[in-house]
Design a protein around this motif. Structure first.
Motif, PDB file in Angstrom:
ATOM      1  N   MET A 280       4.905 -13.338   6.085  1.00 13.21           N
ATOM      2  CA  MET A 280       4.951 -13.284   4.622  1.00 13.21           C
ATOM      3  C   MET A 280       3.700 -12.585   4.107  1.00 13.21           C
ATOM      4  O   MET A 280       2.644 -12.643   4.736  1.00 13.21           O
ATOM      5  CB  MET A 280       5.022 -14.686   4.024  1.00 13.21           C
ATOM      6  CG  MET A 280       6.260 -15.480   4.368  1.00 13.21           C
ATOM      7  SD  MET A 280       7.727 -14.902   3.566  1.00 13.21           S
ATOM      8  CE  MET A 280       7.417 -15.392   1.901  1.00 13.21           C
ATOM      9  N   LEU A 281       3.833 -11.983   2.942  1.00 16.41           N
ATOM     10  CA  LEU A 281       2.728 -11.281   2.297  1.00 16.41           C
ATOM     11  C   LEU A 281       2.635 -11.728   0.850  1.00 16.41           C
ATOM     12  O   LEU A 281       3.650 -11.926   0.180  1.00 16.41           O
ATOM     13  CB  LEU A 281       2.975  -9.762   2.349  1.00 16.41           C
ATOM     14  CG  LEU A 281       1.900  -8.862   1.755  1.00 16.41           C
ATOM     15  CD1 LEU A 281       0.697  -8.801   2.693  1.00 16.41           C
ATOM     16  CD2 LEU A 281       2.453  -7.470   1.531  1.00 16.41           C
ATOM     17  N   ASN A 282       1.403 -11.912   0.377  1.00 14.60           N
ATOM     18  CA  ASN A 282       1.186 -12.114  -1.050  1.00 14.60           C
ATOM     19  C   ASN A 282       0.204 -11.044  -1.515  1.00 14.60           C
ATOM     20  O   ASN A 282      -0.116 -10.128  -0.767  1.00 14.60           O
ATOM     21  CB  ASN A 282       0.729 -13.541  -1.366  1.00 14.60           C
ATOM     22  CG  ASN A 282      -0.550 -13.904  -0.652  1.00 14.60           C
ATOM     23  OD1 ASN A 282      -1.317 -13.057  -0.225  1.00 14.60           O
ATOM     24  ND2 ASN A 282      -0.791 -15.205  -0.518  1.00 14.60           N
ATOM     25  N   LEU A 283      -0.277 -11.126  -2.734  1.00 11.68           N
ATOM     26  CA  LEU A 283      -1.134 -10.061  -3.272  1.00 11.68           C
ATOM     27  C   LEU A 283      -2.494  -9.971  -2.604  1.00 11.68           C
ATOM     28  O   LEU A 283      -3.142  -8.931  -2.670  1.00 11.68           O
ATOM     29  CB  LEU A 283      -1.308 -10.255  -4.779  1.00 11.68           C
ATOM     30  CG  LEU A 283      -0.040 -10.063  -5.603  1.00 11.68           C
ATOM     31  CD1 LEU A 283      -0.305 -10.398  -7.071  1.00 11.68           C
ATOM     32  CD2 LEU A 283       0.491  -8.656  -5.467  1.00 11.68           C
ATOM     33  N   THR A 284      -2.938 -11.031  -1.950  1.00  6.09           N
ATOM     34  CA  THR A 284      -4.256 -11.017  -1.298  1.00  6.09           C
ATOM     35  C   THR A 284      -4.185 -10.727   0.187  1.00  6.09           C
ATOM     36  O   THR A 284      -5.220 -10.641   0.843  1.00  6.09           O
ATOM     37  CB  THR A 284      -4.966 -12.361  -1.524  1.00  6.09           C
ATOM     38  OG1 THR A 284      -4.172 -13.404  -0.950  1.00  6.09           O
ATOM     39  CG2 THR A 284      -5.186 -12.626  -3.000  1.00  6.09           C
TER      40      THR A 284
ATOM     41  N   ALA B  36       7.258  -3.679  -1.895  1.00  7.39           N
ATOM     42  CA  ALA B  36       8.386  -4.138  -1.067  1.00  7.39           C
ATOM     43  C   ALA B  36       8.249  -3.595   0.355  1.00  7.39           C
ATOM     44  O   ALA B  36       8.503  -4.309   1.329  1.00  7.39           O
ATOM     45  CB  ALA B  36       9.712  -3.695  -1.690  1.00  7.39           C
ATOM     46  N   GLY B  37       7.830  -2.342   0.486  1.00  9.70           N
ATOM     47  CA  GLY B  37       7.597  -1.777   1.820  1.00  9.70           C
ATOM     48  C   GLY B  37       6.490  -2.513   2.558  1.00  9.70           C
ATOM     49  O   GLY B  37       6.582  -2.742   3.771  1.00  9.70           O
ATOM     50  N   ALA B  38       5.440  -2.906   1.840  1.00 11.67           N
ATOM     51  CA  ALA B  38       4.357  -3.679   2.454  1.00 11.67           C
ATOM     52  C   ALA B  38       4.854  -5.046   2.904  1.00 11.67           C
ATOM     53  O   ALA B  38       4.449  -5.553   3.960  1.00 11.67           O
ATOM     54  CB  ALA B  38       3.197  -3.815   1.472  1.00 11.67           C
TER      55      ALA B  38
END
Length: 148
Positions: free
Chosen positions: A137-141, A123-125
């Motif tokens: 936006m951020l995803n796992l990659t 969540a911090g990332a």
């Protein structure tokens, strides 16, 4: 009334004491897992991830408006509440460790707390990605491309 009398033990024979200890261990585990699942995962972690994702989409579509800044403040409050509840649960886990006789139970509690910590770090990332990723936006990659 003694605890043993309430549960139904008349005399404190050795096997009855072992049963009482098992009931106490089970009650401590039930309290810990109930508190963890209800208070931490359902109330806070999922809500925090949803808030961050909605803010990322909002900023990607409309920019950093007043509403987006208000949502960021709400995320900060939710994150603070989550960390306080997580610390309180970790403190309560010491009670579970003290009563747990089985190493498997202890390892299960440690693993659950580690998963919660990883979710908080993620969540911090995601919050950091709001400021550093082109589409916010951020995803796992890595940074997500929305192609809007």
């Amino acid at each position: 009334f003694e605890t043993a009398a309430i549960i139904g033990f008349k005399e404190q024979a050795p096997e009855d004491a072992a049963k009482l200890a098992t009931y106490a261990e089970a009650a401590a585990l039930q309290t810990f897992f109930g508190q963890f699942v209800a208070r931490i995962v359902l109330e806070n972690i999922f809500q925090l991830h949803l808030q961050i994702s909605v803010l990322g989409l909002s900023v990607a579509l409309a920019g950093w408006t007043f509403q987006a800044k208000t949502m960021l403040f709400s995320i900060a409050l939710s994150g603070t509440t989550l960390l306080l509840k997580l610390l309180q649960t970790m403190q309560h886990s010491g009670n579970v460790f003290a009563r747990a006789k089985d190493e498997g139970v202890t390892m299960m509690v440690v693993n659950i707390l580690l998963v919660a910590c990883v979710m908080v770090i993620y969540a911090g990332a995601k919050v950091t990605a709001l400021f550093y990723c082109p589409d916010h936006m951020l995803n796992l990659t890595g940074c997500a491309e929305l192609n809007l």
